[in-house]
Design a protein around this motif. Structure first.
Motif, mmCIF file in Angstrom:
data_model
loop_
_atom_site.group_PDB
_atom_site.id
_atom_site.type_symbol
_atom_site.label_atom_id
_atom_site.label_comp_id
_atom_site.label_asym_id
_atom_site.label_seq_id
_atom_site.Cartn_x
_atom_site.Cartn_y
_atom_site.Cartn_z
ATOM 1 N N LEU A 38 0.701 -1.190 0.070
ATOM 2 C CA LEU A 38 0.062 -0.002 -0.128
ATOM 3 C C LEU A 38 0.967 1.439 0.066
ATOM 4 C CD1 LEU A 38 -3.225 0.726 0.411
ATOM 5 C CD2 LEU A 38 -2.459 1.030 2.941
ATOM 6 N N SER A 39 2.162 1.305 0.843
ATOM 7 C CA SER A 39 2.956 2.305 1.120
ATOM 8 C C SER A 39 3.595 2.741 -0.377
ATOM 9 C CB SER A 39 3.833 2.296 2.088
ATOM 10 O OG SER A 39 4.757 1.362 1.827
ATOM 11 N N GLU A 40 3.789 1.585 -1.091
ATOM 12 C CA GLU A 40 4.639 1.570 -2.224
ATOM 13 C C GLU A 40 3.538 2.327 -3.473
ATOM 14 O OE1 GLU A 40 6.244 -2.148 -2.960
ATOM 15 O OE2 GLU A 40 7.919 -1.853 -1.500
ATOM 16 N N LYS A 41 2.489 1.738 -3.436
ATOM 17 C CA LYS A 41 1.315 2.134 -4.230
ATOM 18 C C LYS A 41 1.308 3.772 -4.343
ATOM 19 C CE LYS A 41 -3.551 1.734 -5.581
ATOM 20 N NZ LYS A 41 -4.759 0.879 -5.143
ATOM 21 N N TYR A 42 1.245 4.100 -3.110
ATOM 22 C CA TYR A 42 0.750 5.751 -2.905
ATOM 23 C C TYR A 42 2.041 6.452 -2.546
ATOM 24 C CZ TYR A 42 -4.082 4.208 -2.986
ATOM 25 O OH TYR A 42 -5.288 3.622 -3.434
ATOM 26 N N GLY A 43 3.085 5.777 -2.797
ATOM 27 C CA GLY A 43 4.296 6.678 -2.345
ATOM 28 C C GLY A 43 4.546 7.450 -1.168
ATOM 29 N N MET A 44 4.141 6.458 -0.032
ATOM 30 C CA MET A 44 4.201 7.065 1.320
ATOM 31 C C MET A 44 4.913 6.195 2.071
ATOM 32 S SD MET A 44 0.427 8.653 1.578
ATOM 33 C CE MET A 44 0.815 9.900 2.739
ATOM 34 N N PRO A 45 6.096 6.085 2.379
ATOM 35 C CA PRO A 45 7.046 5.093 2.877
ATOM 36 C C PRO A 45 6.864 4.931 4.368
ATOM 37 C CG PRO A 45 8.152 7.069 2.210
ATOM 38 C CD PRO A 45 6.978 7.191 1.514
ATOM 39 N N VAL A 46 6.549 3.588 4.997
ATOM 40 C CA VAL A 46 6.344 3.577 6.310
ATOM 41 C C VAL A 46 7.020 2.273 6.756
ATOM 42 C CG1 VAL A 46 4.220 5.015 6.622
ATOM 43 C CG2 VAL A 46 4.175 2.547 6.077
ATOM 44 N N ASP A 47 7.452 2.118 7.944
ATOM 45 C CA ASP A 47 7.930 0.685 8.363
ATOM 46 C C ASP A 47 6.853 0.067 9.056
ATOM 47 O OD1 ASP A 47 9.465 -1.418 9.496
ATOM 48 O OD2 ASP A 47 10.601 -0.361 10.650
ATOM 49 N N ALA A 96 4.547 4.746 18.498
ATOM 50 C CA ALA A 96 4.942 5.591 19.714
ATOM 51 C C ALA A 96 6.369 6.224 19.240
ATOM 52 C CB ALA A 96 4.934 5.005 21.001
ATOM 53 N N GLU A 97 6.933 5.384 18.399
ATOM 54 C CA GLU A 97 8.476 5.755 17.976
ATOM 55 C C GLU A 97 8.501 6.621 16.891
ATOM 56 O OE1 GLU A 97 10.187 1.937 17.810
ATOM 57 O OE2 GLU A 97 10.045 1.668 20.342
ATOM 58 N N CYS A 98 7.184 6.700 16.137
ATOM 59 C CA CYS A 98 7.265 7.521 14.772
ATOM 60 C C CYS A 98 7.254 9.145 15.052
ATOM 61 C CB CYS A 98 6.080 7.082 13.906
ATOM 62 S SG CYS A 98 6.461 5.253 13.467
ATOM 63 N N PRO A 99 7.900 9.741 14.245
ATOM 64 C CA PRO A 99 7.776 11.253 14.503
ATOM 65 C C PRO A 99 6.348 11.406 13.845
ATOM 66 C CG PRO A 99 9.369 10.614 12.527
ATOM 67 C CD PRO A 99 9.011 9.511 13.339
ATOM 68 N N VAL A 100 5.908 12.865 13.969
ATOM 69 C CA VAL A 100 4.422 13.348 13.807
ATOM 70 C C VAL A 100 4.121 13.121 12.421
ATOM 71 C CG1 VAL A 100 2.883 15.274 13.760
ATOM 72 C CG2 VAL A 100 4.314 14.871 15.668
ATOM 73 N N GLY A 101 5.137 13.738 11.499
ATOM 74 C CA GLY A 101 4.926 13.505 9.963
ATOM 75 C C GLY A 101 4.722 12.136 9.466
ATOM 76 N N VAL A 102 5.452 11.087 10.124
ATOM 77 C CA VAL A 102 5.085 9.532 9.696
ATOM 78 C C VAL A 102 3.800 9.031 10.361
ATOM 79 C CG1 VAL A 102 6.037 7.307 10.003
ATOM 80 C CG2 VAL A 102 7.666 9.303 9.694
ATOM 81 N N GLN A 103 3.305 9.710 11.514
ATOM 82 C CA GLN A 103 2.257 9.406 11.985
ATOM 83 C C GLN A 103 0.942 9.656 11.340
ATOM 84 O OE1 GLN A 103 1.578 9.915 16.367
ATOM 85 N NE2 GLN A 103 3.816 9.611 17.004
ATOM 86 N N GLN A 104 1.293 10.820 10.574
ATOM 87 C CA GLN A 104 0.050 11.358 9.680
ATOM 88 C C GLN A 104 0.063 10.635 8.645
ATOM 89 O OE1 GLN A 104 0.516 15.245 7.699
ATOM 90 N NE2 GLN A 104 -1.429 15.786 8.843
ATOM 91 N N ARG A 105 1.149 10.108 8.078
ATOM 92 C CA ARG A 105 1.055 9.092 6.772
ATOM 93 C C ARG A 105 0.290 7.983 7.174
ATOM 94 N NH1 ARG A 105 7.530 9.032 5.184
ATOM 95 N NH2 ARG A 105 7.802 11.049 5.579
ATOM 96 N N ILE A 106 0.572 7.409 8.348
ATOM 97 C CA ILE A 106 -0.053 6.161 8.870
ATOM 98 C C ILE A 106 -1.781 6.316 8.889
ATOM 99 C CG2 ILE A 106 -0.391 4.690 10.775
ATOM 100 C CD1 ILE A 106 2.508 5.344 11.608
ATOM 101 N N GLU A 107 -2.171 7.647 9.194
ATOM 102 C CA GLU A 107 -3.532 7.948 9.230
ATOM 103 C C GLU A 107 -3.918 7.663 7.848
ATOM 104 O OE1 GLU A 107 -5.699 8.017 11.601
ATOM 105 O OE2 GLU A 107 -5.095 9.076 13.353
#
Length: 499
Positions: A122-131, A137-148
């Protein structure tokens, strides 16, 4: 037309939050919704997302009338919402948060490996990289928003509502997000952006709808308008140009000397030998990418965090190691960086929230002077244009911007020689921003000393007499207002050398 909201009206007793609102959205469009705090933006979007029911009006998707009695109905119709305050489980992994409610199974148990693979695709399809395996809790705010965002896309959303999407992001995170929204819109995803940041709205959206007092005052194409016209539609008047008078700073009010706050075992210090002063009649701005020591600095100079090495003095009085109450007694007022965590009690009334820290001023012989309290609160509501049903309304029912204005009014009323203003205009509209900035400059003219901590470089540049930049817990550079530029500050924020 993908979405049409026609004649939407929402009443709460005698209060009308939306009145005959028309709003539309095309496939692959980015449509911004702007307006002052309390203008009805969030109410309109809560109706679209099924969290509220309209008193009048209809909603159509692809020409077919819809009725959303809950968010589940809206999600099933292809509508997702990313709230200003993220709805994530910090102790869960990224993958667990994204697939929640749609978990892949291995027999009757949750298949975590399949979930991670699904999220990776999903992250590759939309170009939104996440682990997928990282804890939220260990993710910065910007990454948390990508998760949402990935969570609502995983639910099949074709329309994504984003409430104040850049409010807590760094400049680099904002740039990344706006580019990501553009990419996703080119893939057919439609966005509704609720925002107060007019320059971002103009850069990222095709159309902009403006609400004022629950009514639409205009829908314009971004390429055909500018911030001045939008501001006028939002507030119904031309904004007064901010006047920053020349001041000669007086004696130091805050004196921070070699302050160090240690991190965990083997970690770098959270603050490392930080020294600076804030003088009477001066605003000192603090800039830095989130996580570089700003929060720890605020806590160190308010008594909320223990200092391991160094000294803090207020008006010549050593307050190192003292309690927050003793810091207050020494002459501190504090507009906190998180209005809900540190600055208010949502379940209590507007009056009770305004009283915080002022109890002794409004009591005689241990008895509260209720008539004086209500008169003072009414004065604050009027002078700061705080929109509330009554002084007895629960603070949690106020919009975020109106809650912020109440906190600013309360803290400025202390009349202390030193004010900490941490993210003073986060999530507020342009009219409220004008009110808050004027209050800070007025205190400066009264020989108050102000420490301004803000993630908004435009705010730092507009208000500050001097600017300190924090990087990895140290002061990376100091600039005067005359020599500071956004480029210079950004270089220092990234760990570059001062030119």
């Amino acid at each position: 037309m993908l979405l049409q909201m026609k004649g939407i009206t929402k009443r709460y007793g005698s209060l009308t939050a939306n009145s005959g609102v028309d709003f539309s959205l095309e496939a692959g469009e980015v449509h911004a919704l702007v307006g002052e705090n309390g203008a009805g933006k969030s109410t309109l979007m809560r109706i679209l997302y099924g969290e509220e029911q309209p008193s009048e009006g209809r909603i159509y998707m692809n020409g077919t009338e819809q009725s959303f009695s809950s968010p589940s109905d809206a999600i099933a119709a292809g509508i997702g919402m990313v709230h200003q305050h993220f709805m994530l489980f910090p102790s869960f992994t990224v993958a667990e948060n994204i697939v929640i409610g749609r978990e892949p199974k291995a027999g009757v148990t949750f298949d975590r490996k399949a979930a991670a693979e699904q999220v990776k695709a999903l992250s590759e399809k939309y170009g939104m990289p996440v682990d997928p395996w990282a804890k939220v809790a260990e993710c910065p705010v910007g990454v948390q928003q990508r998760i949402e965002i990935l969570k609502v896309l995983n639910q099949g959303a074709k329309i994504v509502i984003m409430d104040e999407p850049t409010g807590a992001l760094t400049p680099l995170e904002v740039e990344w997000l706006l580019k990501a929204i553009k990419r996703l819109s080119e893939q057919g995803i439609s966005f509704i952006l609720i925002s107060h940041k007019l320059h971002e709205v103009l850069d990222s959206s095709e159309r902009i709808t403006v609400l004022r007092d629950g009514r639409v005052t205009g829908t314009v194409r971004a390429k055909d308008t500018d911030a001045l016209q939008l501001s006028s539609l939002m507030v119904g008047r031309e904004l007064v140009k901010l006047e920053k008078k020349h001041m000669v700073p007086g004696q130091p009010i805050l004196d921070v000397q070699q302050v160090t706050v240690r991190g965990g075992k083997g970690a770098k210090p959270l603050l490392d030998q930080v020294s600076f002063q804030v003088r009477a009649g001066e605003i000192v701005g603090v800039a830095g990418v989130s996580g570089n020591g700003q929060s720890e600095l605020l806590q160190a100079v308010t008594g909320l965090r223990r200092i391991d090495v160094g000294k803090v003095a207020l008006s010549g009085q050593d307050v190192t190691g003292r309690s927050p109450f003793q810091f207050r007694e020494a002459g501190l007022a504090h507009i906190p960086e998180d209005r809900y965590m540190w600055g208010s009690a949502k379940e209590e009334s507007v009056t009770d929230n305004g009283l915080m820290g002022h109890l002794r001023s409004f009591s005689k012989g241990g008895i509260l002077r209720k008539s004086q309290i209500r008169q003072t609160m009414a004065d604050w509501v009027r002078s700061f244009n705080i929109k509330t049903g009554s002084l007895d309304t629960k603070a949690g029912h106020l919009s975020g911007g109106n809650m912020q204005k109440l906190i600013v009014a309360r803290e400025m009323a202390h009349g202390t020689p030193f004010v900490i203003a941490a993210e003073p205009t986060r999530g507020v509209d342009i009219g409220a921003m004008e009110t808050i900035h004027e209050a800070l400059l007025k205190r400066r003219e009264e020989q108050g000393a102000i420490l301004l901590v803000s993630s908004e470089l435009t705010e730092i540049l507009k208000l500050s007499d001097r600017i300190l930049v924090l990087f990895e817990g140290r002061i990376a550079g100091e600039l005067t207002a005359e020599e500071a530029t956004e480029e210079q500050i950004s270089i220092l924020m990234a760990g570059g050398e001062q030119r």
